[in-house]
Design a protein around this motif. Structure first.
Motif, mmCIF file in Angstrom:
data_model
loop_
_atom_site.group_PDB
_atom_site.id
_atom_site.type_symbol
_atom_site.label_atom_id
_atom_site.label_comp_id
_atom_site.label_asym_id
_atom_site.label_seq_id
_atom_site.Cartn_x
_atom_site.Cartn_y
_atom_site.Cartn_z
ATOM 1 N N TYR A 27 0.853 -1.172 0.000
ATOM 2 C CA TYR A 27 0.000 0.000 0.000
ATOM 3 C C TYR A 27 0.888 1.221 0.000
ATOM 4 N N SER A 28 0.959 1.900 -1.108
ATOM 5 C CA SER A 28 1.965 2.936 -1.215
ATOM 6 C C SER A 28 1.522 4.060 -2.121
ATOM 7 N N ASN A 29 2.365 5.051 -2.179
ATOM 8 C CA ASN A 29 2.218 6.061 -3.210
ATOM 9 C C ASN A 29 3.585 6.271 -3.853
ATOM 10 N N ALA A 30 3.588 7.102 -4.888
ATOM 11 C CA ALA A 30 4.813 7.238 -5.668
ATOM 12 C C ALA A 30 5.994 7.670 -4.804
ATOM 13 N N ILE B 249 9.986 5.923 -11.213
ATOM 14 C CA ILE B 249 8.963 5.345 -10.341
ATOM 15 C C ILE B 249 7.597 5.452 -11.003
ATOM 16 N N TYR B 250 7.280 6.628 -11.464
ATOM 17 C CA TYR B 250 5.977 6.809 -12.103
ATOM 18 C C TYR B 250 5.826 5.899 -13.311
ATOM 19 N N ARG B 251 6.869 5.856 -14.118
ATOM 20 C CA ARG B 251 6.772 5.029 -15.316
ATOM 21 C C ARG B 251 6.593 3.566 -14.959
ATOM 22 N N THR B 252 7.318 3.135 -13.945
ATOM 23 C CA THR B 252 7.219 1.731 -13.594
ATOM 24 C C THR B 252 5.876 1.415 -12.945
ATOM 25 N N LEU B 253 5.387 2.337 -12.166
ATOM 26 C CA LEU B 253 4.069 2.130 -11.584
ATOM 27 C C LEU B 253 3.018 2.045 -12.681
ATOM 28 N N ASP B 254 3.144 2.910 -13.659
ATOM 29 C CA ASP B 254 2.219 2.846 -14.787
ATOM 30 C C ASP B 254 2.325 1.502 -15.495
ATOM 31 N N LEU B 255 3.556 1.118 -15.696
ATOM 32 C CA LEU B 255 3.792 -0.147 -16.385
ATOM 33 C C LEU B 255 3.153 -1.302 -15.629
ATOM 34 N N LEU B 256 3.418 -1.356 -14.356
ATOM 35 C CA LEU B 256 2.884 -2.453 -13.553
ATOM 36 C C LEU B 256 1.366 -2.388 -13.482
ATOM 37 N N SER B 257 0.881 -1.186 -13.451
ATOM 38 C CA SER B 257 -0.563 -1.007 -13.414
ATOM 39 C C SER B 257 -1.190 -1.467 -14.720
ATOM 40 N N GLU B 258 -0.545 -1.066 -15.788
ATOM 41 C CA GLU B 258 -1.003 -1.444 -17.122
ATOM 42 C C GLU B 258 -0.967 -2.959 -17.303
ATOM 43 N N ALA B 259 0.072 -3.548 -16.763
ATOM 44 C CA ALA B 259 0.247 -4.980 -16.925
ATOM 45 C C ALA B 259 -0.621 -5.773 -15.963
ATOM 46 N N GLY B 260 -1.265 -5.072 -15.077
ATOM 47 C CA GLY B 260 -2.221 -5.744 -14.222
ATOM 48 C C GLY B 260 -1.684 -6.229 -12.883
ATOM 49 N N PHE B 261 -0.499 -5.797 -12.523
ATOM 50 C CA PHE B 261 0.053 -6.222 -11.237
ATOM 51 C C PHE B 261 -0.291 -5.269 -10.121
ATOM 52 N N LEU B 262 -0.763 -4.124 -10.519
ATOM 53 C CA LEU B 262 -0.907 -3.048 -9.563
ATOM 54 C C LEU B 262 -2.217 -2.357 -9.838
ATOM 55 N N ARG B 263 -2.764 -1.788 -8.808
ATOM 56 C CA ARG B 263 -3.998 -1.047 -9.011
ATOM 57 C C ARG B 263 -3.853 0.311 -8.376
ATOM 58 N N ARG B 264 -4.314 1.310 -9.095
ATOM 59 C CA ARG B 264 -4.326 2.626 -8.486
ATOM 60 C C ARG B 264 -5.462 2.687 -7.493
ATOM 61 N N HIS C 298 -7.168 5.144 -4.129
ATOM 62 C CA HIS C 298 -7.333 6.552 -3.784
ATOM 63 C C HIS C 298 -7.693 6.657 -2.319
ATOM 64 N N SER C 299 -6.989 7.490 -1.637
ATOM 65 C CA SER C 299 -7.365 7.701 -0.246
ATOM 66 C C SER C 299 -8.007 9.069 -0.115
ATOM 67 N N GLN C 300 -8.586 9.321 1.013
ATOM 68 C CA GLN C 300 -9.439 10.490 1.159
ATOM 69 C C GLN C 300 -8.666 11.793 1.011
ATOM 70 N N ASP C 301 -7.514 11.843 1.599
ATOM 71 C CA ASP C 301 -6.739 13.082 1.563
ATOM 72 C C ASP C 301 -5.951 13.197 0.277
ATOM 73 N N GLY C 302 -4.996 12.329 0.129
ATOM 74 C CA GLY C 302 -4.153 12.408 -1.044
ATOM 75 C C GLY C 302 -4.756 11.604 -2.172
ATOM 76 N N CYS C 303 -3.963 11.403 -3.175
ATOM 77 C CA CYS C 303 -4.469 10.714 -4.345
ATOM 78 C C CYS C 303 -3.484 9.650 -4.768
ATOM 79 N N PRO D 145 -0.528 -3.675 -4.742
ATOM 80 C CA PRO D 145 -0.414 -4.868 -5.577
ATOM 81 C C PRO D 145 -1.743 -5.611 -5.591
ATOM 82 N N ILE D 146 -2.000 -6.225 -6.691
ATOM 83 C CA ILE D 146 -3.204 -7.034 -6.822
ATOM 84 C C ILE D 146 -2.954 -8.390 -6.185
ATOM 85 N N GLN D 147 -4.003 -9.070 -5.879
ATOM 86 C CA GLN D 147 -3.917 -10.442 -5.361
ATOM 87 C C GLN D 147 -3.370 -10.488 -3.957
ATOM 88 N N ARG D 148 -3.487 -9.412 -3.279
ATOM 89 C CA ARG D 148 -3.089 -9.410 -1.884
ATOM 90 C C ARG D 148 -4.292 -9.738 -1.024
#
Lengths: 163, 163
Positions: B35-38, B57-72, B74-79, B84-87
Motif C-alpha cells: 500500500y503505497s504512493n509514488a 517510479i511513475y513510469r514503472t508504476l504505470d507499467l505495472l498497473s497497465e500490466a495488471g500487477f498493480l492497481r491505483r 485513492h485515499s481520502q486526503d491524497g491521491c 499490488p493485486i492479489q493481496r
DNA sequence: CTGCTTCTTGAAAGGAGTTTTCAGTAACGG
DNA sequence: CCGTTACTGAAAACTCCTTTCAAGAAGCAG
C-alpha cells in the motif's frame, strides 16, 4: 435528499455567511447530477455568480465537505471529484483496459456494513465501491490499450493462482 | 500471492526489460505492506537502486498497473496510491473526522458482484470498497477537526432524512 | 564474449490542478 | 445605516505528475 435551502440554512446556523458564491456553488453541485469536480462546478457556478473564481470553488467545496454535505470521491483517471451526500449510493464499474466507466445504483451491502460496523465500532455513514474489470468489448477484442510506450502487443498476465 | 520473481518473469515474457530500477520498484512495492504512493515507493526503491529517479517510479508504476500487477487506489486526503493485486481484498474504513483508517479483509460481496457482472457484461476482476464514517472515538468525543478556517465549533449536519 | 539495437533511464522543463497570500468587498449583527 | 470581520478574487506559489531528450544499459545476434 438535501435541498439547497436546507444546506444554506444549516451553514448559516453553523455560523457561516451565506454569500452569492456559496449559493452558486451549492446550486451548481445539486444540479450537476450530484457528481462533479472543481472545474465543472466552477463552470456551472458562474451561471449564477459570473465573477466567481476557481479559488472560491475550492474553498467552498472544502467547506461543504468539512461540514458533511459533500464527499470527495476519486475516479480512476483524474482525482478529487465531489458528490453530495445522500444522493443514494453510486458505484463505479471501470474497465481496466479502455477506461469505460459504468455507474449503477443500489447494492446489497447493508448486512455486510452492519457486520463491519459491529466489528470495528465505526459508525459507517457512506461507502464507495469501485469495481474493476473488463467491459464486454474489451473481453471480446482483447485489444491492447492504445498506449504510447507499448513496444508491442502485450498479453495481460492472467490472474491464475499460483500456489 | 505474487512474488517479485513471478512479476519480473511475466514482465520479461511480455517483452519488457528487467532493469535495476524496475527490480527495485517491484521489491519496494511488495515490501511496503502492499500500500503505497509514488513518493514512498521512490524512497524505498532507492534502498535497492540508489540513483533511481522519481520519473522512473511513475513510469514503472504505470507499467505495472497497465500490466495488471498493480492497481491505483485513492485515499481520502491524497491521491493515487498503489497496491499490488492479489493481496486479498483490502478494504478501507476511514473516519471522516480524524482520518483514522482501519483495514480489514474478507467480504461477502461475491453474490453482489455476480449480479452486477450479469447485468453489465463486465468481467469483474477486482473491487475496491471504501467505507467512510466515524470511528468510535470521534463518535464519543464529537470533537471538531482541528481545521484552520473553522471560526467556531461546528455541529456536523445530521443525516436524518428529510423528505 | 563482443558489439549492436533500441528500450529504458535521469534530469530538466513543462503542465495541470490545488493552495496560499493579501488587499479589497460584502454579509450580517447592532 | 454602520462597523466588524468573514469572505472573495487575482496572482503567485506549490505539489504532483508528465513530457522531452540525450545518455546508458538490457538483451539478442554473432
Amino acid at each position: 435528499m438535501l435541498s439547497e435551502e436546507r444546506i444554506l440554512r444549516q451553514l448559516s446556523q453553523a455560523g457561516y455567511r451565506i454569500t452569492q458564491p456559496r449559493r452558486a456553488v451549492v446550486r451548481a453541485l445539486l444540479e450537476d447530477d450530484g457528481y462533479s469536480n472543481a472545474a465543472k462546478v466552477h463552470e456551472r457556478a458562474r451561471l449564477y455568480c459570473p465573477g466567481v473564481g476557481l479559488v472560491t470553488i475550492y474553498r467552498t467545496l472544502d467547506l461543504l465537505s468539512e461540514a458533511g454535505f459533500l464527499r470527495r470521491i476519486h475516479s480512476q483517471d483524474g482525482c478529487h471529484g465531489y458528490a453530495p451526500i445522500q444522493r443514494g449510493h453510486r458505484h463505479h464499474l471501470i474497465c481496466r483496459r479502455c477506461g469505460a466507466a459504468v455507474e449503477f445504483k443500489g447494492c446489497d451491502l447493508v448486512p455486510f456494513l452492519d457486520r463491519v460496523s459491529d466489528e470495528t465500532g465505526y459508525r459507517i455513514e457512506e461507502h464507495l465501491l469501485e469495481l474493476i474489470g473488463l467491459c464486454s468489448t474489451c473481453q471480446e477484442l482483447s485489444t491492447p490499450c492504445p498506449h504510447s510506450q507499448e513496444p508491442s502487443p502485450r498479453s495481460t498476465p492472467g490472474h491464475d493462482d499460483e500456489k
